[in-house]
Design an enzyme around this catalytic site. Sequence first.
Site, PDB file in Angstrom:
ATOM      1  N   THR A  70       0.862  -1.105  -0.033  1.00 13.92           N
ATOM      2  CA  THR A  70      -0.119   0.050   0.019  1.00 13.92           C
ATOM      3  C   THR A  70       0.931   1.333   0.204  1.00 13.92           C
ATOM      4  O   THR A  70       0.610   2.129  -0.860  1.00 13.92           O
ATOM      5  CB  THR A  70      -0.920  -0.049   1.311  1.00 13.92           C
ATOM      6  OG1 THR A  70      -1.887  -1.197   1.206  1.00 13.92           O
ATOM      7  CG2 THR A  70      -1.915   1.270   1.430  1.00 13.92           C
ATOM      8  N   ASN A 143      -6.042  -9.961  -7.319  1.00 12.05           N
ATOM      9  CA  ASN A 143      -6.178 -10.466  -6.027  1.00 12.05           C
ATOM     10  C   ASN A 143      -7.508 -11.107  -5.661  1.00 12.05           C
ATOM     11  O   ASN A 143      -7.420 -12.218  -5.109  1.00 12.05           O
ATOM     12  CB  ASN A 143      -5.876  -9.558  -4.766  1.00 12.05           C
ATOM     13  CG  ASN A 143      -6.831  -8.388  -5.011  1.00 12.05           C
ATOM     14  OD1 ASN A 143      -6.916  -7.625  -5.983  1.00 12.05           O
ATOM     15  ND2 ASN A 143      -7.355  -8.115  -3.970  1.00 12.05           N
ATOM     16  N   GLN A 171       0.409  -9.992  -6.316  1.00 13.38           N
ATOM     17  CA  GLN A 171      -0.244 -11.460  -6.379  1.00 13.38           C
ATOM     18  C   GLN A 171       0.478 -12.288  -7.459  1.00 13.38           C
ATOM     19  O   GLN A 171       0.202 -13.342  -7.819  1.00 13.38           O
ATOM     20  CB  GLN A 171      -1.720 -11.405  -6.580  1.00 13.38           C
ATOM     21  CG  GLN A 171      -2.396 -10.736  -5.505  1.00 13.38           C
ATOM     22  CD  GLN A 171      -2.756 -11.525  -4.145  1.00 13.38           C
ATOM     23  OE1 GLN A 171      -2.177 -12.749  -4.124  1.00 13.38           O
ATOM     24  NE2 GLN A 171      -3.111 -10.745  -3.100  1.00 13.38           N
ATOM     25  N   SER A 191       4.931  -7.405  -2.156  1.00 11.75           N
ATOM     26  CA  SER A 191       4.688  -7.443  -0.574  1.00 11.75           C
ATOM     27  C   SER A 191       5.255  -8.866  -0.088  1.00 11.75           C
ATOM     28  O   SER A 191       4.758  -9.826  -0.570  1.00 11.75           O
ATOM     29  CB  SER A 191       3.372  -7.406  -0.437  1.00 11.75           C
ATOM     30  OG  SER A 191       3.044  -7.016   1.039  1.00 11.75           O
ATOM     31  N   HIS A 193       4.291 -10.494   2.700  1.00 10.85           N
ATOM     32  CA  HIS A 193       3.314 -11.353   3.481  1.00 10.85           C
ATOM     33  C   HIS A 193       2.539 -12.257   2.518  1.00 10.85           C
ATOM     34  O   HIS A 193       1.820 -13.093   2.771  1.00 10.85           O
ATOM     35  CB  HIS A 193       2.398 -10.732   4.381  1.00 10.85           C
ATOM     36  CG  HIS A 193       1.418  -9.860   3.809  1.00 10.85           C
ATOM     37  ND1 HIS A 193      -0.088 -10.122   4.045  1.00 10.85           N
ATOM     38  CD2 HIS A 193       1.596  -8.762   3.155  1.00 10.85           C
ATOM     39  CE1 HIS A 193      -0.781  -8.896   3.376  1.00 10.85           C
ATOM     40  NE2 HIS A 193      -0.022  -8.257   3.123  1.00 10.85           N
ATOM     41  N   THR A 229      13.958   3.958  10.236  1.00 12.67           N
ATOM     42  CA  THR A 229      14.876   2.720  10.502  1.00 12.67           C
ATOM     43  C   THR A 229      14.349   1.398   9.838  1.00 12.67           C
ATOM     44  O   THR A 229      13.140   1.200   9.890  1.00 12.67           O
ATOM     45  CB  THR A 229      15.105   2.407  12.056  1.00 12.67           C
ATOM     46  OG1 THR A 229      15.722   3.794  12.586  1.00 12.67           O
ATOM     47  CG2 THR A 229      16.204   1.552  12.154  1.00 12.67           C
ATOM     48  N   CYS A 317      -8.017  -6.982   2.332  1.00 14.31           N
ATOM     49  CA  CYS A 317      -7.213  -5.776   2.410  1.00 14.31           C
ATOM     50  C   CYS A 317      -8.197  -4.542   2.619  1.00 14.31           C
ATOM     51  O   CYS A 317      -7.845  -3.376   2.920  1.00 14.31           O
ATOM     52  CB  CYS A 317      -6.179  -5.720   1.603  1.00 14.31           C
ATOM     53  SG  CYS A 317      -5.378  -7.070   1.576  1.00 14.31           S
TER      54      CYS A 317
HETATM   55  N1  PLP Z   1      -2.235  -5.021  -4.113  1.00 13.97           N
HETATM   56  C1  PLP Z   1      -2.708  -6.425  -4.167  1.00 13.97           C
HETATM   57  C2  PLP Z   1      -2.903  -6.783  -5.608  1.00 13.97           C
HETATM   58  C3  PLP Z   1      -2.998  -6.980  -3.080  1.00 13.97           C
HETATM   59  O1  PLP Z   1      -3.407  -8.147  -3.032  1.00 13.97           O
HETATM   60  C4  PLP Z   1      -2.563  -6.364  -1.820  1.00 13.97           C
HETATM   61  C5  PLP Z   1      -2.898  -6.960  -0.437  1.00 13.97           C
HETATM   62  O2  PLP Z   1      -3.897  -7.620  -0.322  1.00 13.97           O
HETATM   63  C6  PLP Z   1      -2.024  -5.043  -1.920  1.00 13.97           C
HETATM   64  C7  PLP Z   1      -1.848  -4.345  -3.038  1.00 13.97           C
HETATM   65  C8  PLP Z   1      -1.808  -4.390  -0.421  1.00 13.97           C
HETATM   66  O3  PLP Z   1      -0.359  -4.889   0.148  1.00 13.97           O
HETATM   67  P1  PLP Z   1      -0.106  -4.720   1.438  1.00 13.97           P
HETATM   68  O4  PLP Z   1      -1.009  -5.367   2.422  1.00 13.97           O
HETATM   69  O5  PLP Z   1       1.499  -5.182   1.497  1.00 13.97           O
HETATM   70  O6  PLP Z   1      -0.382  -3.390   1.875  1.00 13.97           O
END
Ligand code: PLP
Length: 386
Positions: A70, A143, A171, A191, A193, A229, A317
């Site tokens: 994000t 996603n 994704q 990202s 996670h 940091t 999200c």
């Molecule tokens: N973009 C996509 C396609 C996502 O699936 C997500 C999270 O679901 C994000 C952006 C945002 O990622 P983050 O959770 O690292 O902010």
Amino acid sequence: MIYLDYNSTAPVHPRVVDAMAEALKSLYGNPSSAHSAGATAAAAVERARTQVADLVGADPAEVTFCSSATEAINTVVRAARGTVVTTAAEHAATLQAVAIHESTGAEAVRLPVDVDGLVSLAGLANELNSRPVTLVSVIWVNNETGVISPIEAIARLCEDRGVALHVDAVQAAGRVPISLDSLPIDFLTISAHKIGGPKGVAALINRQARPLPPLIVGGGQEHGRRSGTENVPGIVGFGVAAELALRDLDATNEHLASLRGRLEDRIKALLPLAGVNGAGAPRVSNTSSIHFDGVSGDELAAYLDGQGICVSTGSACHAAATEPSHVIQAMTRSRERAGSTVRFSLGPATSQEEIDRCVEAVAAGIAALGMISVPERSNELRNLFR
Ligand code: PLP
């Protein structure tokens, strides 16, 4: 518990946990400090930078670590000075950043997507031909549906017209091969996670010679591109996750393609009211977005949760979303379709037995919720799970 919500977030890989635990214990120095504890932490960050760069075929110097995709998306979109072109099927991070961009008086265009979730290349070319555009921002793998955008063609269109391109590859990473060395993409976001790394750490890959104005200013970390940091254990974990995702990409896709096929075939065989969103487009192997006409996706997801099965409806999200998925609405122009959709997203640890239990629970859930009558199919159901 059966976890089928990998697109929301993935369980942290055990090797990532180990690397992060070790980093928390031993890499406590501040990477900006001149002493040896600082240098050790800085070296670990640089190693992770190389691992992340390798996942996407970039140069380590092009990688900036930050707190989330994000943040990375906001950094790119909100730096644009001029017209931004995006699509109606983006993640909320892009759509909201574009809205802020617009609120400053700048112009934004949201291209429609077709029933399979694909943007028209001719439509994009028209936009780029009809006005000066500063930035195009598109999602690589959706996603919610797993639909794969024609990124190479989009990148060539932008390159031909000298328009900067940002790709949300959150994704896509670990699911499709990414070789920035052979693709004209200016900015790419991934990202940790979503690939078995920790939450709260992401990377913006900037392939342009000029740095972007930073969104977050302060001590000038990350070569002045993102102050604050560094999250050393998080970055170390991201690096390990990236290395494993690259190593396992083909094997994981093979495993998931057969499980996803089984899930969709069985659901469609049992429930004629079910259909796959984006079925006509290329999709990544782990995602299945299924609409169950006449059924409330939220109620079905809640029922499945009660049975120990985690799935989702829209994007997790998009906190506390009450409106049915904007992505499915953009594809189908139907609020009902969006409201009846459930997303199943699989991961490397998903097993065939879990898929079969999930299918059984979906059919039982639809019957139990009284949304439709399936008694005539119950023999078929019993046979299937015998
Ligand atoms: N973009 C996509 C396609 C996502 O699936 C997500 C999270 O679901 C994000 C952006 C945002 O990622 P983050 O959770 O690292 O902010």
